[in-house]
Design an enzyme around this catalytic site. Sequence first.
Site, PDB file in Angstrom:
ATOM      1  N   PRO A 222       0.819  -1.207   0.000  1.00 35.76           N
ATOM      2  CA  PRO A 222       0.000   0.000   0.000  1.00 35.76           C
ATOM      3  C   PRO A 222       0.857   1.264   0.000  1.00 35.76           C
ATOM      4  O   PRO A 222       1.865   1.347   0.701  1.00 35.76           O
ATOM      5  CB  PRO A 222      -0.802  -0.137   1.301  1.00 35.76           C
ATOM      6  CG  PRO A 222      -0.877  -1.606   1.533  1.00 35.76           C
ATOM      7  CD  PRO A 222       0.442  -2.145   1.058  1.00 35.76           C
ATOM      8  N   GLU A 223       0.448   2.230  -0.809  1.00 30.90           N
ATOM      9  CA  GLU A 223       1.181   3.486  -0.908  1.00 30.90           C
ATOM     10  C   GLU A 223       0.421   4.575  -0.162  1.00 30.90           C
ATOM     11  O   GLU A 223      -0.593   4.312   0.485  1.00 30.90           O
ATOM     12  CB  GLU A 223       1.400   3.824  -2.381  1.00 30.90           C
ATOM     13  CG  GLU A 223       2.200   2.747  -3.106  1.00 30.90           C
ATOM     14  CD  GLU A 223       2.537   3.103  -4.546  1.00 30.90           C
ATOM     15  OE1 GLU A 223       2.461   4.291  -4.915  1.00 30.90           O
ATOM     16  OE2 GLU A 223       2.880   2.176  -5.314  1.00 30.90           O
TER      17      GLU A 223
ATOM     18  N   LYS B  34       4.019   6.724   4.565  1.00 29.04           N
ATOM     19  CA  LYS B  34       3.212   5.498   4.530  1.00 29.04           C
ATOM     20  C   LYS B  34       2.960   4.934   5.926  1.00 29.04           C
ATOM     21  O   LYS B  34       2.539   3.781   6.067  1.00 29.04           O
ATOM     22  CB  LYS B  34       3.902   4.442   3.660  1.00 29.04           C
ATOM     23  CG  LYS B  34       4.164   4.891   2.229  1.00 29.04           C
ATOM     24  CD  LYS B  34       4.968   3.853   1.461  1.00 29.04           C
ATOM     25  CE  LYS B  34       5.416   4.384   0.108  1.00 29.04           C
ATOM     26  NZ  LYS B  34       6.250   3.411  -0.638  1.00 29.04           N
TER      27      LYS B  34
ATOM     28  N   ARG C 191      12.336  -3.123  -9.604  1.00 28.28           N
ATOM     29  CA  ARG C 191      10.903  -2.843  -9.663  1.00 28.28           C
ATOM     30  C   ARG C 191      10.470  -2.606 -11.107  1.00 28.28           C
ATOM     31  O   ARG C 191      11.200  -2.022 -11.895  1.00 28.28           O
ATOM     32  CB  ARG C 191      10.554  -1.604  -8.826  1.00 28.28           C
ATOM     33  CG  ARG C 191      10.859  -1.744  -7.354  1.00 28.28           C
ATOM     34  CD  ARG C 191      10.433  -0.498  -6.618  1.00 28.28           C
ATOM     35  NE  ARG C 191      10.732  -0.556  -5.202  1.00 28.28           N
ATOM     36  CZ  ARG C 191      10.374   0.373  -4.326  1.00 28.28           C
ATOM     37  NH1 ARG C 191       9.710   1.442  -4.740  1.00 28.28           N
ATOM     38  NH2 ARG C 191      10.680   0.251  -3.053  1.00 28.28           N
TER      39      ARG C 191
END
EC number: 3.2.2.23
Length: 293
Positions: free
Chosen positions: A2-3, A58, A283
Site C-alpha cells: 500500500p502506498e 506510509k 521494480r
Amino acid sequence: MPELPEVETVRRGLQPFMEGATVVRVEQNRPDLRFAFPENFAERLSGRRIEALGRRAKYLTVHLDDGLSIISHLGMSGSFRIEAEDAQGLPGGFHHERSKNSLHDHVVFHLMRPDGASARIIYNDPRRFGFMLFAEKGALEEHPLLKDLGVEPTGNLLSGEVLAALFKGRRTPLKAALLDQRLIAGLGNIYVCEALWRPGLSPMRAAGSVAGEMDVMERLAGAIRSVIAQAIAAGGSSLKDYIQADGALGYFQHSFSVYGREGKPCRNPACGGTVERVVQSGRSTFFCASCQT
C-alpha cells in the site's frame, strides 16, 4: 505494498471509530510481526483514550492521551478491519487483493466509543511484514523511522521550486529520485509511474537534467499532487463499497494510464505509442517511450 493514498484512506476510514474512543483491552496474538511488539504492548494501551489518528508518508500514527504514540506500517499485506454496530468492512482499497482470513488476525483493539457503542479494530497481516512500534511522549518527530523523511506530496508543500532544489545535481533516474523517501515522503511505484506519464517525462532521465527547467518542474509537481489527490478520492469512494460489499477493489486502478498496462496503447490521444515495461532497481516501471522523453 500500500502506498500513501491507500494509507491515507485507511486513516480516514478508521478515524470515525477510533478518535475519541477508549481502548478497553487489546488482544495480541503473537509476539512479533516484522519487528517484535513493544514490551507490555497490550498493557500500556489498555485504558488509554485515542486523541487522534495521523499519517506521515506510509506510516499511520495513533496518538494517545498520555502522550504515547503508535507508529504502524501495513507492510506488504496488512489491513485493518472494522467490526462495529454501524460498519463492517476493510477501509482503504488497494490494487492487490487483501486477506480476510481470521487466522491472520494478529491484533484486536477493543474500543468503547464516546457514544457508548463498542467497536473492534482488527489488524490482519498474512505475510507479517507490517509492524506496530511505540514513540514515547515528545519523541515522535525524532523517531528513527520518521526523522529523515522528506516533504509530503500532498497540498501545496510540493512545488516546482522544491523539486528543483531536491533534484539539483542528482544523476539518479527521475523515478529513483521520486522514490527516495528522504526527498519526498510516501510516493511508491504505482503513483510515480503515473505521475511521470502526465508531464511526459521518462523515468530513466537523470533527475538533475531537468532541475533547471522550472516549467517542467512545475508540471511534474502538479502531476504528483493531482495523482495523489485523485487516488485518495478514489480510495474514499471504495471505502463506501467496502462497507456495502466487503473486499471490493478501489476505483483508481481503472484510471491507470501506464501502470500494469504493458503492451497496451498509450492513453495520450496525441501519441499513438505503446506502454512498455522495464525493470529499475528491481521494480517494474511502466511508461510510454513515444511521449515520455
